[in-house]
Design a protein around this motif. Sequence first.
Motif, PDB file in Angstrom:
ATOM      1  N   TRP A  18       1.007  -1.210   0.170  1.00  0.00           N
ATOM      2  CA  TRP A  18      -0.223  -0.075   0.053  1.00  0.00           C
ATOM      3  C   TRP A  18       0.800   1.093   0.024  1.00  0.00           C
ATOM      4  O   TRP A  18       1.799   1.343   0.674  1.00  0.00           O
ATOM      5  CB  TRP A  18      -0.866  -0.103   1.004  1.00  0.00           C
ATOM      6  N   ASP A  19       0.686   1.920  -0.992  1.00  0.00           N
ATOM      7  CA  ASP A  19       1.391   3.444  -1.154  1.00  0.00           C
ATOM      8  C   ASP A  19       2.886   2.995  -1.122  1.00  0.00           C
ATOM      9  O   ASP A  19       3.719   3.833  -0.596  1.00  0.00           O
ATOM     10  CB  ASP A  19       1.062   4.422  -0.060  1.00  0.00           C
ATOM     11  N   SER A  20       3.352   1.967  -1.747  1.00  0.00           N
ATOM     12  CA  SER A  20       4.909   1.739  -1.748  1.00  0.00           C
ATOM     13  C   SER A  20       5.429   2.336  -3.182  1.00  0.00           C
ATOM     14  O   SER A  20       4.626   2.486  -4.044  1.00  0.00           O
ATOM     15  CB  SER A  20       5.110   0.123  -1.670  1.00  0.00           C
ATOM     16  N   PRO A  21       6.763   2.492  -3.173  1.00  0.00           N
ATOM     17  CA  PRO A  21       7.208   2.987  -4.250  1.00  0.00           C
ATOM     18  C   PRO A  21       7.253   2.339  -5.525  1.00  0.00           C
ATOM     19  O   PRO A  21       6.775   1.077  -5.401  1.00  0.00           O
ATOM     20  CB  PRO A  21       8.812   3.345  -3.942  1.00  0.00           C
ATOM     21  N   PRO A  22       7.305   2.926  -6.682  1.00  0.00           N
ATOM     22  CA  PRO A  22       7.315   1.916  -7.945  1.00  0.00           C
ATOM     23  C   PRO A  22       8.433   0.884  -8.032  1.00  0.00           C
ATOM     24  O   PRO A  22       9.476   0.992  -7.110  1.00  0.00           O
ATOM     25  CB  PRO A  22       7.834   3.004  -9.118  1.00  0.00           C
ATOM     26  N   ASP A  23       7.870  -0.222  -8.666  1.00  0.00           N
ATOM     27  CA  ASP A  23       8.760  -1.571  -8.338  1.00  0.00           C
ATOM     28  C   ASP A  23       8.815  -2.184  -9.666  1.00  0.00           C
ATOM     29  O   ASP A  23       7.743  -2.645 -10.252  1.00  0.00           O
ATOM     30  CB  ASP A  23       8.218  -2.503  -7.283  1.00  0.00           C
ATOM     31  N   GLU A  24       9.917  -2.381 -10.503  1.00  0.00           N
ATOM     32  CA  GLU A  24      10.151  -2.778 -11.751  1.00  0.00           C
ATOM     33  C   GLU A  24       9.363  -4.478 -11.795  1.00  0.00           C
ATOM     34  O   GLU A  24       9.001  -4.932 -12.856  1.00  0.00           O
ATOM     35  CB  GLU A  24      11.450  -3.069 -12.431  1.00  0.00           C
ATOM     36  N   ARG A  25       9.632  -5.093 -10.671  1.00  0.00           N
ATOM     37  CA  ARG A  25       8.988  -6.398 -10.762  1.00  0.00           C
ATOM     38  C   ARG A  25       7.614  -6.619 -11.107  1.00  0.00           C
ATOM     39  O   ARG A  25       7.078  -7.670 -11.607  1.00  0.00           O
ATOM     40  CB  ARG A  25       9.233  -7.049  -9.110  1.00  0.00           C
ATOM     41  N   GLY A  64      -1.665   6.052  -9.017  1.00  0.00           N
ATOM     42  CA  GLY A  64      -1.837   6.518  -7.457  1.00  0.00           C
ATOM     43  C   GLY A  64      -3.087   5.709  -6.924  1.00  0.00           C
ATOM     44  O   GLY A  64      -3.237   4.736  -7.255  1.00  0.00           O
ATOM     45  N   PHE A  65      -3.817   6.555  -6.214  1.00  0.00           N
ATOM     46  CA  PHE A  65      -5.123   6.199  -5.751  1.00  0.00           C
ATOM     47  C   PHE A  65      -6.221   6.420  -6.412  1.00  0.00           C
ATOM     48  O   PHE A  65      -6.315   7.626  -7.375  1.00  0.00           O
ATOM     49  CB  PHE A  65      -5.334   6.847  -4.228  1.00  0.00           C
ATOM     50  N   SER A  66      -7.246   5.493  -6.481  1.00  0.00           N
ATOM     51  CA  SER A  66      -8.628   5.573  -7.076  1.00  0.00           C
ATOM     52  C   SER A  66      -9.791   5.133  -6.064  1.00  0.00           C
ATOM     53  O   SER A  66      -9.169   4.431  -5.189  1.00  0.00           O
ATOM     54  CB  SER A  66      -8.606   4.638  -8.568  1.00  0.00           C
ATOM     55  N   SER A  67     -10.852   5.533  -6.422  1.00  0.00           N
ATOM     56  CA  SER A  67     -11.912   4.957  -5.670  1.00  0.00           C
ATOM     57  C   SER A  67     -12.091   3.506  -5.958  1.00  0.00           C
ATOM     58  O   SER A  67     -12.335   3.565  -7.188  1.00  0.00           O
ATOM     59  CB  SER A  67     -13.167   5.793  -5.590  1.00  0.00           C
ATOM     60  N   VAL A  68     -12.563   2.735  -5.083  1.00  0.00           N
ATOM     61  CA  VAL A  68     -12.948   1.360  -5.302  1.00  0.00           C
ATOM     62  C   VAL A  68     -14.337   1.446  -5.988  1.00  0.00           C
ATOM     63  O   VAL A  68     -14.705   0.664  -6.986  1.00  0.00           O
ATOM     64  CB  VAL A  68     -13.133   0.533  -4.103  1.00  0.00           C
ATOM     65  N   ALA A  69     -15.136   2.545  -5.750  1.00  0.00           N
ATOM     66  CA  ALA A  69     -16.473   2.709  -6.328  1.00  0.00           C
ATOM     67  C   ALA A  69     -16.371   2.905  -8.054  1.00  0.00           C
ATOM     68  O   ALA A  69     -17.203   2.820  -8.607  1.00  0.00           O
ATOM     69  CB  ALA A  69     -17.288   3.502  -5.858  1.00  0.00           C
ATOM     70  N   GLU A  70     -15.254   3.522  -8.503  1.00  0.00           N
ATOM     71  CA  GLU A  70     -15.067   3.861  -9.874  1.00  0.00           C
ATOM     72  C   GLU A  70     -14.336   2.767 -10.734  1.00  0.00           C
ATOM     73  O   GLU A  70     -14.259   3.079 -11.916  1.00  0.00           O
ATOM     74  CB  GLU A  70     -14.299   5.256  -9.768  1.00  0.00           C
ATOM     75  N   VAL A  71     -13.797   1.769 -10.117  1.00  0.00           N
ATOM     76  CA  VAL A  71     -13.097   0.598 -10.840  1.00  0.00           C
ATOM     77  C   VAL A  71     -13.872  -0.735 -10.635  1.00  0.00           C
ATOM     78  O   VAL A  71     -14.994  -0.655 -10.235  1.00  0.00           O
ATOM     79  CB  VAL A  71     -11.729   0.651 -10.605  1.00  0.00           C
ATOM     80  N   PHE A  72     -13.139  -1.467 -11.248  1.00  0.00           N
ATOM     81  CA  PHE A  72     -13.694  -3.076 -10.975  1.00  0.00           C
ATOM     82  C   PHE A  72     -13.005  -3.786  -9.918  1.00  0.00           C
ATOM     83  O   PHE A  72     -13.424  -4.966  -9.823  1.00  0.00           O
ATOM     84  CB  PHE A  72     -13.896  -3.773 -12.410  1.00  0.00           C
TER      85      PHE A  72
END
Length: 385
Positions: A18-25, A64-72
Amino acid sequence: MTTTPSSGVPAVEDSGLWDSPPDERFDRITRVAQELFDVDLALVNVVGADDIYTKGQPDGARFGFSSVAEVFCGDTVQQDDILEIEDARAIERYASRGAVTHYGMRFYAGIPLRNDRGDAVATLCLLDGDSRHLDAAEREALYRLGQWAQAEVRQAQPGAEAGGAASAAPRGDCLVGDELRLAALAIPHGLISGDRSGWQQFGGRVVVTLADVMGKGEEAGRLADELLAALQSRRDSAPLDAVRSVEDEARATGRYRDTFATLFHAVIDTTTGIVDFVDAGHGLTLLLRADGTTERLRSHNLPLGLRPRELAWEAGQVEVARGDLIVSVSDRALDAYDSTLDSLRLIGEDLRRSADPDDFFRDLSVRVSTQPVDDDVTAVVVSIH
């Protein structure tokens, strides 16, 4: 001042994602997925109670962050299997969500990613602006990619299979006639590494292999030894034939039923400068040409053990010349920089600046010892003389 939302889900908090830096893996998996399925987006989303955090995406930009209600993806983590929405605009439940109305997405397919306790904490998902349907082979491919992403989720969890501080870095160095110099660095995180590299010369050809078996400990180390030996023993075969043969043997024995391996396997012809190679989910090999240009040696292949039978292998070929360098690293080498794919570029720049591979390895070892790198680090350098 912007406040980072809490995930509100203990299992997600424990995952360390959660809110962790970008990661190439994770970005690497989404790149493969986007190209394999030819979709607009492929994402690894960490799913909280009210918000979703995008951990992995192929182009390096961050939602970044999105609302659960706006995605799947909030629906996906409630599933036991793949959630497929062929045309979200045609389904009342989904038609008004932001992913449809704002981003124009119609197709969605997502698979839940679970921690070691079986809690769904994230998803690997595909999105596209056109409606479509996954056939049986595509569903199998998404399932396999989900296995890869799920393994990375479990590896990311703080304290998972903890090893210890990075140990002293064994090095190997070999001069092949007047044509090549091969050098390697291995920094195991614990007592036993799941990374392996090796090479051998026969006639005017040199076989070079770097393999990374998912996991740590004795089992990963044993599988890594077996894989390296199997590929190196097929020195008379073209890389594609060697990898196919190893895969057939693994299928017959069930060797990679519970794990998988990324790898780079190449044969260098020292008389012609032709390098034939196969990349299986690795994607972390650079050709640094003497003229200052750089080429990434990669393919769309999935890791060994995750490829559906119906999916064809893809081979690559390049030509090298005097003054060129090839460097291949395991994914945790990127953690010595900023963990993104841009770290591979920085590795290439550091190698170019170094007087020789020994200087490069020394600097990389210092970086690994001073950064939070919690897994094996392996690097191989081929210098063309």
